[in-house]
Design a protein around this motif. Structure first.
Motif, PDB file in Angstrom:
ATOM      1  N   MET A  97      22.232  54.457  24.474  1.00 16.66           N
ATOM      2  CA  MET A  97      22.593  54.357  25.893  1.00 16.66           C
ATOM      3  C   MET A  97      23.655  55.377  26.315  1.00 16.66           C
ATOM      4  O   MET A  97      23.515  55.994  27.374  1.00 16.66           O
ATOM      5  N   MET A 101      23.154  58.301  29.265  1.00 12.55           N
ATOM      6  CA  MET A 101      23.995  58.360  30.462  1.00 12.55           C
ATOM      7  C   MET A 101      24.928  59.573  30.459  1.00 12.55           C
ATOM      8  O   MET A 101      25.745  59.734  31.368  1.00 12.55           O
ATOM      9  N   TYR A 103      27.412  60.279  28.220  1.00  9.48           N
ATOM     10  CA  TYR A 103      28.779  59.981  27.773  1.00  9.48           C
ATOM     11  C   TYR A 103      28.906  60.272  26.285  1.00  9.48           C
ATOM     12  O   TYR A 103      27.972  60.016  25.517  1.00  9.48           O
ATOM     13  N   ARG A 109      33.153  53.571  28.134  1.00 17.82           N
ATOM     14  CA  ARG A 109      31.906  52.878  28.506  1.00 17.82           C
ATOM     15  C   ARG A 109      30.903  52.799  27.368  1.00 17.82           C
ATOM     16  O   ARG A 109      29.908  52.082  27.477  1.00 17.82           O
ATOM     17  N   LEU A 111      31.548  51.711  24.458  1.00 18.71           N
ATOM     18  CA  LEU A 111      31.967  50.625  23.561  1.00 18.71           C
ATOM     19  C   LEU A 111      30.822  49.642  23.283  1.00 18.71           C
ATOM     20  O   LEU A 111      30.251  49.076  24.205  1.00 18.71           O
ATOM     21  N   GLY A 112      30.506  49.482  22.000  1.00 16.06           N
ATOM     22  CA  GLY A 112      29.474  48.518  21.605  1.00 16.06           C
ATOM     23  C   GLY A 112      28.054  49.031  21.721  1.00 16.06           C
ATOM     24  O   GLY A 112      27.107  48.328  21.378  1.00 16.06           O
ATOM     25  N   GLU A 113      27.876  50.243  22.236  1.00 10.83           N
ATOM     26  CA  GLU A 113      26.515  50.734  22.516  1.00 10.83           C
ATOM     27  C   GLU A 113      26.079  51.855  21.575  1.00 10.83           C
ATOM     28  O   GLU A 113      24.917  52.251  21.605  1.00 10.83           O
ATOM     29  N   ARG A 116      22.915  51.819  19.062  1.00 10.59           N
ATOM     30  CA  ARG A 116      22.265  50.502  19.144  1.00 10.59           C
ATOM     31  C   ARG A 116      20.782  50.575  19.477  1.00 10.59           C
ATOM     32  O   ARG A 116      19.965  49.911  18.878  1.00 10.59           O
ATOM     33  N   LYS A 186      17.175  53.413  35.371  1.00 12.69           N
ATOM     34  CA  LYS A 186      18.566  53.353  35.827  1.00 12.69           C
ATOM     35  C   LYS A 186      19.593  53.919  34.858  1.00 12.69           C
ATOM     36  O   LYS A 186      20.692  53.396  34.742  1.00 12.69           O
ATOM     37  N   GLU A 187      19.215  54.969  34.155  1.00 10.10           N
ATOM     38  CA  GLU A 187      20.201  55.722  33.376  1.00 10.10           C
ATOM     39  C   GLU A 187      20.343  57.060  34.103  1.00 10.10           C
ATOM     40  O   GLU A 187      19.483  57.912  33.993  1.00 10.10           O
ATOM     41  N   TRP A 188      21.414  57.197  34.871  1.00  8.28           N
ATOM     42  CA  TRP A 188      21.548  58.386  35.713  1.00  8.28           C
ATOM     43  C   TRP A 188      22.923  59.006  35.554  1.00  8.28           C
ATOM     44  O   TRP A 188      23.818  58.419  34.957  1.00  8.28           O
TER      45      TRP A 188
ATOM     46  N   LEU B  14      25.607  49.749  29.391  1.00 10.96           N
ATOM     47  CA  LEU B  14      24.948  50.912  29.989  1.00 10.96           C
ATOM     48  C   LEU B  14      23.461  50.729  30.222  1.00 10.96           C
ATOM     49  O   LEU B  14      22.828  51.587  30.805  1.00 10.96           O
ATOM     50  N   GLY B  16      19.951  49.788  31.819  1.00  8.91           N
ATOM     51  CA  GLY B  16      19.556  49.669  33.229  1.00  8.91           C
ATOM     52  C   GLY B  16      18.543  48.576  33.483  1.00  8.91           C
ATOM     53  O   GLY B  16      17.935  48.529  34.549  1.00  8.91           O
ATOM     54  N   LEU B  40      24.912  47.959  38.380  1.00  9.66           N
ATOM     55  CA  LEU B  40      24.759  48.316  36.971  1.00  9.66           C
ATOM     56  C   LEU B  40      25.980  48.974  36.366  1.00  9.66           C
ATOM     57  O   LEU B  40      26.881  49.411  37.073  1.00  9.66           O
ATOM     58  N   HIS B  41      25.935  49.066  35.011  1.00  5.88           N
ATOM     59  CA  HIS B  41      26.866  49.901  34.238  1.00  5.88           C
ATOM     60  C   HIS B  41      28.328  49.516  34.467  1.00  5.88           C
ATOM     61  O   HIS B  41      29.178  50.362  34.727  1.00  5.88           O
ATOM     62  N   THR B  43      32.004  47.929  33.252  1.00  3.12           N
ATOM     63  CA  THR B  43      32.838  47.657  32.082  1.00  3.12           C
ATOM     64  C   THR B  43      33.356  46.223  32.219  1.00  3.12           C
ATOM     65  O   THR B  43      33.411  45.679  33.335  1.00  3.12           O
ATOM     66  N   SER B  65      20.936  45.488  25.762  1.00  4.95           N
ATOM     67  CA  SER B  65      21.063  46.661  24.892  1.00  4.95           C
ATOM     68  C   SER B  65      21.560  46.327  23.506  1.00  4.95           C
ATOM     69  O   SER B  65      21.678  47.206  22.675  1.00  4.95           O
ATOM     70  N   ALA B  67      24.562  45.111  22.937  1.00  7.09           N
ATOM     71  CA  ALA B  67      26.022  45.228  22.912  1.00  7.09           C
ATOM     72  C   ALA B  67      26.709  43.903  23.286  1.00  7.09           C
ATOM     73  O   ALA B  67      27.924  43.869  23.473  1.00  7.09           O
ATOM     74  N   THR B  70      29.944  42.633  21.509  1.00 11.86           N
ATOM     75  CA  THR B  70      31.183  43.330  21.848  1.00 11.86           C
ATOM     76  C   THR B  70      31.621  42.966  23.266  1.00 11.86           C
ATOM     77  O   THR B  70      32.800  42.690  23.515  1.00 11.86           O
TER      78      THR B  70
END
Lengths: 537, 136
Positions: A97, A101, A103, A109, A111-113, A116, A186-188, B14, B16, B40-41, B43, B65, B67, B70
Motif C-alpha cells: 500500500m 500511494m 510513500y 502513514r 505504519l503497519g502496511e 503486507r 482509490k490509491e492516488w 492506506l 482504498g 479514505l487514508h 491515520t 489491508s 494492518a 497495528t
C-alpha cells in the motif's frame, strides 16, 4: 398437476446478478435484428464479438498469470525464481500500500502496511533486489501500479540497465490506469488532470523508447470489486479507455502507433451468462469505438485484448471450500468469453494472501478447464445462442447509454471530478446489499445454507520484521548516496513538471541518483497538491 | 426527545476498499443514527481528532489491508490518552478469527467479519452504544 401449477415460477421477476431482467425463454425474436457480418463476424474478424483470433484456444491457450508479491524484495524475488522454474514466462508484481500511494516505508502513514499486501519498493536498490538474476530480455513483467507508475517504470528501466539489459529489450506492462483509481481502487497522489498529464508523458516516452512495453492496462476489475454492476464495469472501463486514447492523440501521437499496445483487465463474477455477454459486448464496442470514433486503421488497434481475474468480492469467508466452485464457474465464463489471460483467486483470499496450496488449487482449476473440460476445442461455442446474443446486445445497449451520459458530462475525467461513476457504484453496491438482506439474492453459506461451525483453514502470515528490515535498507541508501545529486535531480523534475516538458526523463535521472519513491512523489504533491475525494456515501 | 447517537465511520490505513464502509455508513444513517464518514487514508490521529471534535459516541473502523493489528489498538490507545476512552470502538473488514481475541483485549468492543448482515450491525450499535448524555 394442473396447467396453472406447471406455469408457476419461483420468483415474480428473474434478473442477472446485476439486475438486468431475464425472460423465461429466448428464441428467434430476440435475435431478429442481429446481422451476422455486422454484429458478430467470424472469430478474428471485425467487430471481433466471437474472439480476436480465428483459432483462439485451438491455437494457443490463454496465459495463466497468477499475481505474486509480498514481504520484502528478497521474498518476492525468491517466489519469482520459483515460478520461472515451474515454467511460468510472465511475472506479475503486487506492490504494498505505501508503494501504491507513493510513500516511503518510513512515512508515518505506512505504519503497519509495509510488505503486507505486496512488496515494498522505496528506491531502485529494492527494485534491483526484486529483479536479481532474472532474464529480463526473455520474461515479461506486469506491474500493478498506478499513481506512481512513472516512478516504478523508471526504477525498472534503471535496474535492468544496471544489470546489463537495453531498454528496447524489456517487455512488460505497467497498469497506469489512474481513472479507475479515482473511481474505485482509490490509491492516488495528485488530482485527475495532472495524473492524466503524467500518463501522456508515459505514452509518448513508451512509444519513443520502449517498443515492447505496454504503458496502460485499462482495468475494470477494481470498478467491479467496488460494487459496480457488470454494465457499469463495462461502461466505465471503456470510458476510461476512450479518455486515454484521447489523451494520447492530444499528446501528438498517431492513434495506430499506441492503440495496439493498450490492453484491458476485467473482473469475472458469478452470473455465468452475464459475464460471457459482457466480454463479447466489450470486444464489439471497443472495435467500433476505435474504428468509428477514433479512425484507427490497423486491425490490431481495434482488438480488445484482456486479462481476467475471477471476482475476489464474490468469495466468502464462510465455508471457504465453496469458493473453489465459485472460481471454477467464473473461470469457465472468462474462457467462454474469450480471455487472453486469466488469474484465478484462491479459496482463502477473504482472509489473507493465499497459501501455496490454495494458489495451486486455483491454478489447477484453470488447467482442468483448459485440458479436461473440452470447452477449448471450438471457438465461441455459445455464439448464436438466442440468450447469449440477446444478452450481449443488452449489455452493449446499456453500457452505450452510460457512454453517452459520460460524453454529455464532458468526458470521463470531468465525470470523475464530479463523482458521477463513484456515486453510481455506491448506489449499486448498496442496492445489492439490500437485496441480500431481503434474501432476493442468495449467497450460499452467508444468507442461506448457513452452518454453525466453521472449519478453520490455514492462512499466510507476513512477518512484522519485514517493516524494520525495509526501513533499515531505505536509510542505508539515503546515507550512502550523493545527497546533492538527489536534490539537483528533484529540482530538475520540478522544473520539468512546471514547464510542461516530458517528465519521464527527469524521473529516470532522479531514480538513477537513488531518490526514493516518497521524495519523487513529494515533488508531485508540492506542485499539484494531494487529491481529496468528493465525499460520497 | 433522546439525543441521536453519533458515529464516525473511518478507513484507517492506506487501502482504498471503501465499499463496506460506505454501505455500513448508509445503513446506520437509514437506521436513524448520525453518521460522519471520514473518507479514505486516515491515520489513527486523524480519526481520534475527528471523533473528539464531532463529540462522537462510537467509531466504526474498516480495514482490509492486514494492518488492523497495528492500527485498531492505536486508535483505542489514543482515545484513552486524550481522555475519550468512553467512545466505543468497533471494526470490520478482512480480519482473521484468531486476531479477534487480541483486538478485544486491546479494547475494541466488537469485530464484524465478512458476511455480517447490516441488520446485525445496526442491532449491535443500538444495544451497545449510548448517546453522550446517557453515558456513564
Amino acid at each position: 398437476m394442473s396447467d396453472q401449477e406447471q406455469s408457476e415460477e419461483r420468483l415474480p421477476r428473474f434478473t442477472t446478478i446485476s439486475g438486468l431482467e431475464i425472460d423465461r425463454v429466448y428464441g428467434p425474436a430476440h435475435t431478429a435484428r442481429l446481422d451476422y457480418a455486422r454484429d458478430l463476424g467470424d472469430p478474428g474478424e471485425y467487430p471481433f464479438t466471437r474472439g480476436i483470433h480465428p483459432t483462439m484456444y485451438r491455437g494457443r491457450l490463454w496465459t495463466m498469470r497468477q499475481f505474486a508479491g509480498f514481504g520484502s524484495a528478497e521474498d518476492s524475488n525468491r517466489r519469482f525464481h520459483y515460478l520461472l522454474e515451474q515454467g511460468q514466462t510472465g511475472l506479475s508484481v503486487a506492490f504494498d500500500m505505501p508503494t501504491l500511494m507513493g510513500y516511503d516505508s518510513d512515512h508515518p502513514r505506512a505504519l503497519g502496511e509495509v510488505g503486507r499486501e505486496g512488496v515494498a519498493i522505496d528506491t531502485v536498490e529494492d527494485m534491483k533486489v526484486l529483479l536479481r538474476d532474472l532474464p529480463l530480455n526473455r520474461v515479461t513483467t506486469s506491474m500493478t501500479i498506478n499513481a506512481p507508475a512513472n516512478v516504478l517504470l523508471a526504477m525498472y528501466l534503471v535496474a535492468a540497465e544496471e544489470a546489463g539489459f537495453l531498454w528496447p529489450e524489456l517487455g512488460g506492462t505497467t497498469q497506469t490506469d489512474m481513472l479507475k483509481e479515482f473511481i474505485a481502487q482509490k490509491e492516488w497522489i495528485v488530482p485527475p488532470r495532472p495524473s492524466m498529464r503524467f500518463i501522456q508523458d508515459m505514452l509518448v516516452f513508451g512509444t519513443r523508447e520502449l517498443p515492447r512495453w505496454n504503458v496502460i492496462s485499462i482495468s475494470g476489475y477494481h470498478i467491479r470489486e467496488a460494487g459496480a454492476t457488470a454494465v457499469q464495469e463495462l461502461a466505465f472501463t471503456l470510458a476510461d479507455g476512450i479518455a486515454y486514447v484521447q489523451a494520447g492523440i492530444e499528446a501528438g501521437l498517431d492513434v495506430d502507433a499506441f492503440a495496439p499496445r493498450l490492453s484491458f483487465f476485467f473482473d469475472c463474477h458469478n452470473d455465468f451468462f452475464e459475464e460471457i455477454a459482457k466480454f463479447r459486448a466489450a470486444r464489439r464496442m471497443w472495435a467500433r469505438i476505435m474504428r468509428e470514433r477514433f479512425g484507427a486503421t490497423r486491425p490490431r488497434s481495434w482488438w480488445l485484448r484482456f486479462h481476467t481475474q475471477t471476482a475476489g468480492v464474490s468469495l466468502t469467508a464462510q465455508q471457504p471450500l465453496n469458493n473453489i466452485v465459485r472460481v471454477t464457474l467464473q473461470a469457465l465464463a472468462a474462457v467462454l468469453g474469450g480471455t487472453q489471460s486469466l488469474h484465478t483467486n484462491s479459496m482463502d483470499e477473504t482472509y489473507a494472501l493465499p497459501t501455496e496450496e490454495a494458489v495451486r488449487v486455483a491454478l489447477r482449476t484453470q488447467q482442468i478447464i483448459a485440458h479436461e473440460s473440452g470447452v477449448t476445442n471450438t471457438v465461441d461455442p455459445l455464439g448464436g445462442s438466442y440468450f447469449v446474443e440477446a444478452l450481449t446486445d443488452r449489455m452493449e445497449e446499456e453500457a452505450g447509454a452510460y457512454l453517452r451520459r459520460i460524453d454529455d458530462l464532458g468526458g470521463m475525467v470531468r465525470a470523475v471530478e464530479l463523482g458521477f461513476p463513484q456515486r453510481e457504484i455506491a448506489e449499486a453496491s448498496f442496492r445489492f446489499q439490500q437485496a441480500l438482506e431481503r434474501k432476493e439474492k442468495i449467497i450460499v453459506g452467508v444468507n442461506d445454507f448457513v452452518i454453525p461451525e466453521e472449519t478453520p483453514i490455514p492462512i499466510l502470515r507476513i512477518d512484522p520484521e519485514v517493516e524494520r528490515i525495509q526501513i533499515d535498507r531505505l536509510r542505508r541508501v539515503r546515507a550512502e548516496r550523493d545527497g546533492a545529486a538527489v536534490r539537483r535531480a528533484l529540482d530538475r523534475l520540478k522544473r520539468a513538471i512546471e514547464s510542461g516538458e516530458n517528465t519521464m526523463y527527469p524521473i529516470v535521472e532522479a531514480v538513477r541518483a537513488r531518490a526514493s519513491i516518497g521524495e519523487i512523489c513529494d515533488v508531485y504533491r508540492a506542485v499539484y497538491g494531494e487529491y481529496r475525494e468528493p465525499a460520497i456515501i | 426527545m433522546a439525543e441521536k447517537i453519533r458515529i464516525i465511520i473511518a478507513k484507517p490505513g492506506l487501502d482504498g476498499h471503501d465499499r463496506g464502509a460506505k454501505v455500513v455508513a448508509r445503513a446506520l444513517r437509514d437506521a436513524g443514527f448520525e453518521v460522519i464518514y471520514t473518507g479514505l487514508h486516515q491515520t489513527p490521529e486523524m480519526i481520534v481528532n475527528a471523533a473528539i471534535q464531532e463529540d462522537a459516541d462510537a467509531i466504526g473502523l474498516s480495514i482490509l489491508s492486514g494492518a488492523h493489528m497495528t492500527l485498531f489498538p492505536r486508535v483505542v490507545a489514543l482515545l484513552r490518552e486524550r481522555g475519550a476512552g468512553d467512545i466505543v470502538v468497533f471494526g470490520g473488514g478482512i480480519i482473521p478469527e484468531e486476531d479477534i481475541p487480541a483486538l478485544r483485549a486491546a479494547g475494541v468492543a466488537e469485530i464484524f467479519t465478512p458476511g455480517t448482515s447490516l441488520e446485525t450491525i445496526v442491532r449491535w450499535v443500538r444495544e451497545h452504544v449510548r448517546p453522550r448524555g446517557v453515558r456513564a
